[in-house]
Design a protein around this motif. Sequence first.
Motif, PDB file in Angstrom:
ATOM      1  N   ALA A 221     -22.224  30.332   9.457  1.00 25.53           N
ATOM      2  CA  ALA A 221     -23.503  30.068   8.791  1.00 25.53           C
ATOM      3  C   ALA A 221     -23.925  28.627   8.997  1.00 25.53           C
ATOM      4  O   ALA A 221     -25.107  28.316   9.117  1.00 25.53           O
ATOM      5  CB  ALA A 221     -23.383  30.365   7.297  1.00 25.53           C
ATOM      6  N   ALA A 241     -28.653  34.325  13.186  1.00 29.89           N
ATOM      7  CA  ALA A 241     -27.739  34.048  12.079  1.00 29.89           C
ATOM      8  C   ALA A 241     -28.365  34.413  10.728  1.00 29.89           C
ATOM      9  O   ALA A 241     -27.719  35.032   9.886  1.00 29.89           O
ATOM     10  CB  ALA A 241     -27.337  32.578  12.092  1.00 29.89           C
ATOM     11  N   GLY A 242     -29.639  34.063  10.550  1.00 26.01           N
ATOM     12  CA  GLY A 242     -30.292  34.343   9.277  1.00 26.01           C
ATOM     13  C   GLY A 242     -30.283  35.830   8.961  1.00 26.01           C
ATOM     14  O   GLY A 242     -30.069  36.235   7.817  1.00 26.01           O
ATOM     15  N   PHE A 245     -26.752  37.290   7.841  1.00 24.53           N
ATOM     16  CA  PHE A 245     -26.399  37.042   6.446  1.00 24.53           C
ATOM     17  C   PHE A 245     -27.432  37.625   5.489  1.00 24.53           C
ATOM     18  O   PHE A 245     -27.097  38.082   4.407  1.00 24.53           O
ATOM     19  CB  PHE A 245     -26.243  35.533   6.202  1.00 24.53           C
ATOM     20  N   GLY A 246     -28.700  37.617   5.894  1.00 23.56           N
ATOM     21  CA  GLY A 246     -29.743  38.071   4.996  1.00 23.56           C
ATOM     22  C   GLY A 246     -29.937  39.580   5.023  1.00 23.56           C
ATOM     23  O   GLY A 246     -30.391  40.169   4.051  1.00 23.56           O
ATOM     24  N   ASP A 247     -29.580  40.203   6.139  1.00 24.69           N
ATOM     25  CA  ASP A 247     -29.867  41.623   6.300  1.00 24.69           C
ATOM     26  C   ASP A 247     -28.713  42.299   7.054  1.00 24.69           C
ATOM     27  O   ASP A 247     -28.924  42.886   8.117  1.00 24.69           O
ATOM     28  CB  ASP A 247     -31.186  41.737   7.103  1.00 24.69           C
ATOM     29  N   PRO A 248     -27.484  42.171   6.535  1.00 23.95           N
ATOM     30  CA  PRO A 248     -26.333  42.700   7.280  1.00 23.95           C
ATOM     31  C   PRO A 248     -26.415  44.218   7.401  1.00 23.95           C
ATOM     32  O   PRO A 248     -26.721  44.893   6.422  1.00 23.95           O
ATOM     33  CB  PRO A 248     -25.132  42.268   6.438  1.00 23.95           C
ATOM     34  N   MET A 249     -26.165  44.749   8.595  1.00 26.37           N
ATOM     35  CA  MET A 249     -26.367  46.173   8.853  1.00 26.37           C
ATOM     36  C   MET A 249     -25.061  46.941   8.946  1.00 26.37           C
ATOM     37  O   MET A 249     -24.916  48.014   8.382  1.00 26.37           O
ATOM     38  CB  MET A 249     -27.110  46.348  10.186  1.00 26.37           C
ATOM     39  N   LEU A 254     -20.563  43.946   6.394  1.00 28.19           N
ATOM     40  CA  LEU A 254     -20.604  43.966   4.926  1.00 28.19           C
ATOM     41  C   LEU A 254     -19.218  43.709   4.354  1.00 28.19           C
ATOM     42  O   LEU A 254     -19.063  42.946   3.401  1.00 28.19           O
ATOM     43  CB  LEU A 254     -21.104  45.327   4.426  1.00 28.19           C
ATOM     44  N   LEU A 257     -18.363  40.085   4.636  1.00 25.20           N
ATOM     45  CA  LEU A 257     -19.103  39.298   3.644  1.00 25.20           C
ATOM     46  C   LEU A 257     -18.512  39.494   2.255  1.00 25.20           C
ATOM     47  O   LEU A 257     -18.430  38.559   1.463  1.00 25.20           O
ATOM     48  CB  LEU A 257     -20.584  39.688   3.643  1.00 25.20           C
TER      49      LEU A 257
ATOM     50  N   PRO B 265     -26.908  30.655   6.049  1.00 22.00           N
ATOM     51  CA  PRO B 265     -27.502  29.756   7.043  1.00 22.00           C
ATOM     52  C   PRO B 265     -28.678  28.947   6.504  1.00 22.00           C
ATOM     53  O   PRO B 265     -29.021  27.917   7.061  1.00 22.00           O
ATOM     54  CB  PRO B 265     -27.971  30.687   8.162  1.00 22.00           C
ATOM     55  N   SER B 337     -28.611  37.296  -0.117  1.00 19.83           N
ATOM     56  CA  SER B 337     -29.974  37.807  -0.095  1.00 19.83           C
ATOM     57  C   SER B 337     -30.019  39.151  -0.823  1.00 19.83           C
ATOM     58  O   SER B 337     -28.996  39.762  -1.097  1.00 19.83           O
ATOM     59  CB  SER B 337     -30.424  38.002   1.345  1.00 19.83           C
TER      60      SER B 337
END
Lengths: 328, 353
Positions: A221, A241-242, A245-249, A254, A257, B265, B337
């Motif tokens: 990150a 990268a965003g 972390f923001g929208d892990p699929m 997951l 994280l 990030p 998020s």
Amino acid sequence: MSEDLLRIEGLRTVFRTHGGEVTAVDGVDLSVPRGRTLGIVGESGCGKSVLSLSVMRLVAHPGRIAAGRVLLEGRDLVGLSSAEMRQVRGSQVAMIFQEPMTSLNPVHTVGFQITEAMRAHDPRASAAELRERAIEALNRVRIPSPDRRFDEYPHQLSGGMRQRVMIAMALACRPKLLIADEPTTALDVTVQAQILDLLRDLQAETGMSIILITHDLGVVAEMADEVAVMYAGRVVERAEAGAIFGDPMHPYTLGLLGSVPRLDEERETLLAIDGSVPPPFALPKGCRFHPRCPFAAAECKSDQPPLREVVSGHSAACLRAPVEAFAA
Amino acid sequence: MSETLLEVTGLAKHYPVRKGLIVAKQVGTVRAVDGVSFSVNRGETLALVGESGCGKSTTARLVLRLIEPSAGSIRFEGVDVTRITGAAQRAMRRRMQIVFQDPYASLNPRLTVAETIAEPMLVHGIGDAAARRKRVEELLTVVGLRAFHAQRYPHEFSGGQRQRIGIARALSVQPDLVVCDEPVSALDVSIQAQVVNLLKDLQRRFGLAYLFIAHDLAVVKHVADRVAVMYLGQIVEIGDKRSLFASPRHPYTRALLSAIPHPDPERRGQVKPLGGDLPSPLNPPPGCRFHTRCPFAQDRCRSEAPSLRRLGPGHDAACHFAEALPPAGLDFTGGLSENAAKRLALYAKARAA
């Protein structure tokens, strides 16, 4: 801007063993844009180190690259002879390793080891000239009193200093691509912060691209522009990268994280991933993550999921991504 | 509940440094641990954190008397363990066990898992062969392995499984205190989470107290009840986890906390590295040992060593200017998020099902 410095296409690296061939890297496609950082994340045994060694053509016998291309500015490194490859290493692509304690030779001075690669690429340079260039290299990685450090041995340096020396060596011939394999894993967090800061500054100065291999999502990150998550020899998720972390699929992302203890919350138990990475000689059928995946369905056990674009610029190799579409 | 199990007072370990081939003259002293005091209550976890070389592992070994202290006392349930010998010492050792960092080096490759786990019982003469075999099976289930694993050798296991074997070995003699010396540092993050969960679960079940040595503050925040921060052989801050993480009073604790990269990030570049390296414990700086790297150092810090003093309920720090420091400015919130949080919740639900 979107021009890629390095493109890896369908790379497959295998190792011959008594039980037949095992595949450590299995059909990986990746690209590294100029001046940017690609983070490769995954647990030990997922193939990230073999992938980086394949790019350097340093996979040792009985391993070999069985298929695929590694294009550096359009030139395929897989087909190069050993002599040609030696010209590429150091001057075009350089690498730093996890263990600053063991990557340096204890019986030679720091200066000797830095000038070694310079001498190989420029045999006519005089000793005084090499010394000057080495001291400049040490200066560039912010080592205090570099002219004194030049004559010191590795045991006289701390872990952080040794990693700086490794970086100085790697950057001595101004490579276009730096592969950093767990560069801060063996270091204390305060020293890690210094080294990451240094890598970022050097990237801004030289415009080099970086492949950063790590299992630490915090480091990713902090550093990466783009991220590839690897599992059992394959890329399972790839995005900016965003977005990772923001929208892990992918359920594996997951799980990673969820496994990280965070400073911003209080949880009784961590969301661990059950089980462990399968060894490359006992890979499960279908999706390789399905035995550990809480979302696994019948088709995951038989069909190998392709890496598909789920939303624009964000791909995942999961039949059931995004997971909420299937949860009911 | 808050009954004191272990009490360490003024603990020190000094190693003489000698030079000379025939007549070895002492030329200096490495003060690996230099006057450390803390206590651990029954059933609680005290974490010792700090950079490599700060003396945290030496402290752990001193507590178990694997090395002899140069000064200070270690009282276990009121008995000074630095003075006992023979049978009394052996009986005491049964009640304090250790789990090591490296799950590859800490198991004997020639012993089966059953032999490894049964060895402490054998040493302490607990039970007969049949009882020990039964206990081994029981322990394997307790740590999440299977009974058939008993006859296998360490090389057949992954790092996380080996660490479970190490934990089963420590639990075999029903200790009250387990010293965990960086038990998860060598493991992958997903496996680390499994082992951390296991340690917490075992603590609840058996009322264990842990002395938890670590350098990862995020893990410590998750595991510990109280935290002691060490720097160059001394404790610079000790306190209840919540108050220590919410308002760190020592500049070194703040530096450690702000050096942790966030898995987010959006907050890139907020990490402020602490300058310089750890000074040599052979020649620690005069006054406050941290003054060479401290952004708030003043003249007084260079000459006068600060002692630990109470700054809040159960919260001590060794800094002359703890009250005068600007706000720490540490903000850990807003890490996840909406999408990530939603999917993690689904993950947790599916995993529990």
